[in-house]
Design a protein around this motif. Structure first.
Motif, PDB file in Angstrom:
ATOM      1  N   ALA A  63      47.319  48.230  46.090  1.00 33.76           N
ATOM      2  CA  ALA A  63      46.505  47.648  45.557  1.00 33.76           C
ATOM      3  C   ALA A  63      47.338  47.531  43.688  1.00 33.76           C
ATOM      4  CB  ALA A  63      45.169  47.601  44.490  1.00 33.76           C
ATOM      5  N   ILE A  64      48.164  46.127  43.810  1.00 31.65           N
ATOM      6  CA  ILE A  64      48.301  46.072  42.307  1.00 31.65           C
ATOM      7  C   ILE A  64      47.478  46.426  41.304  1.00 31.65           C
ATOM      8  CG2 ILE A  64      49.753  44.712  40.993  1.00 31.65           C
ATOM      9  CD1 ILE A  64      50.517  43.216  43.169  1.00 31.65           C
ATOM     10  N   ASN A  65      47.921  47.445  40.735  1.00 27.72           N
ATOM     11  CA  ASN A  65      46.880  48.085  39.287  1.00 27.72           C
ATOM     12  C   ASN A  65      47.943  48.258  38.391  1.00 27.72           C
ATOM     13  OD1 ASN A  65      47.667  50.434  40.391  1.00 27.72           O
ATOM     14  ND2 ASN A  65      46.312  51.106  41.812  1.00 27.72           N
ATOM     15  N   ALA A  66      47.942  48.242  37.140  1.00 34.03           N
ATOM     16  CA  ALA A  66      48.551  49.218  36.400  1.00 34.03           C
ATOM     17  C   ALA A  66      49.634  50.723  36.498  1.00 34.03           C
ATOM     18  CB  ALA A  66      47.623  49.850  35.463  1.00 34.03           C
ATOM     19  N   GLN A  67      48.814  51.645  37.496  1.00 33.08           N
ATOM     20  CA  GLN A  67      49.866  52.403  37.827  1.00 33.08           C
ATOM     21  C   GLN A  67      51.325  52.105  38.906  1.00 33.08           C
ATOM     22  OE1 GLN A  67      47.803  55.271  40.078  1.00 33.08           O
ATOM     23  NE2 GLN A  67      49.755  56.389  39.982  1.00 33.08           N
ATOM     24  N   MET A  68      50.463  50.595  39.661  1.00 35.01           N
ATOM     25  CA  MET A  68      51.941  50.328  40.121  1.00 35.01           C
ATOM     26  C   MET A  68      52.623  49.624  39.742  1.00 35.01           C
ATOM     27  SD  MET A  68      52.756  49.668  43.649  1.00 35.01           S
ATOM     28  CE  MET A  68      52.035  51.050  44.380  1.00 35.01           C
ATOM     29  N   ALA A  69      52.387  48.657  39.085  1.00 31.33           N
ATOM     30  CA  ALA A  69      52.803  48.054  38.010  1.00 31.33           C
ATOM     31  C   ALA A  69      54.233  48.957  36.717  1.00 31.33           C
ATOM     32  CB  ALA A  69      52.191  47.340  36.422  1.00 31.33           C
ATOM     33  N   VAL A  70      53.088  50.260  36.371  1.00 30.76           N
ATOM     34  CA  VAL A  70      53.713  50.540  35.794  1.00 30.76           C
ATOM     35  C   VAL A  70      55.247  51.562  36.938  1.00 30.76           C
ATOM     36  CG1 VAL A  70      54.749  53.252  34.287  1.00 30.76           C
ATOM     37  CG2 VAL A  70      53.018  51.353  34.319  1.00 30.76           C
ATOM     38  N   TYR A  71      55.310  51.864  38.266  1.00 35.22           N
ATOM     39  CA  TYR A  71      56.449  52.567  39.368  1.00 35.22           C
ATOM     40  C   TYR A  71      57.037  51.250  39.121  1.00 35.22           C
ATOM     41  CZ  TYR A  71      53.576  56.903  40.519  1.00 35.22           C
ATOM     42  OH  TYR A  71      53.364  57.709  40.830  1.00 35.22           O
ATOM     43  N   LEU A  72      56.738  49.496  39.407  1.00 34.76           N
ATOM     44  CA  LEU A  72      58.021  48.796  39.260  1.00 34.76           C
ATOM     45  C   LEU A  72      58.777  48.407  38.527  1.00 34.76           C
ATOM     46  CD1 LEU A  72      55.288  45.995  41.734  1.00 34.76           C
ATOM     47  CD2 LEU A  72      56.632  47.923  42.183  1.00 34.76           C
ATOM     48  N   ILE A  73      58.209  48.690  37.278  1.00 33.26           N
ATOM     49  CA  ILE A  73      59.179  48.223  35.840  1.00 33.26           C
ATOM     50  C   ILE A  73      59.461  49.519  35.847  1.00 33.26           C
ATOM     51  CG2 ILE A  73      58.612  48.280  33.534  1.00 33.26           C
ATOM     52  CD1 ILE A  73      56.123  47.002  34.117  1.00 33.26           C
TER      53      ILE A  73
END
Length: 101
Positions: A63-73
């Motif tokens: 799922a695209i969540n805040a944690q995944m967004a931080v990892y991607l950034i």
């Protein structure tokens, strides 16, 4: 996403960045086009980090969540830095941060 998976993604992106950048540089040279090698490497690193991040999300069904967004950034930033200064320097900096915990 664990730290090991993240670092593996960074390794993949860094390796592919070098290969793709060299291929593009050869192609641009054959076309007699001017380019700035560092800028080209940075753009390739950003594009590949987005592609690897999206592929990871699709393949794992994450799922695209805040944690995944931080990892991607973070993957985008560190991939760009790797393209500019080298993978070893980025990994050395990460290991120094991990030791201070």
């Amino acid at each position: 996403m664990s730290m090991e998976i993240f670092l593996l993604g960074l390794l993949v992106v860094s390796t592919l960045t070098g290969l793709c950048t060299e291929s593009i540089k050869i192609w641009l040279t054959e076309q007699h086009k001017k380019y700035h090698a560092n800028v080209l490497a940075g753009y390739v690193a950003l594009a590949l980090s987005v592609a690897v991040g999206v592929a990871y999300i699709i393949l794992t069904g994450s799922a695209i969540n805040a944690q995944m967004a931080v990892y991607l950034i973070a993957l985008m930033l560190l991939s760009w830095l790797s393209a500019m200064v080298g993978y070893d320097k980025v990994i050395q900096a990460i290991s120094q941060f991990k030791r201070t915990k």
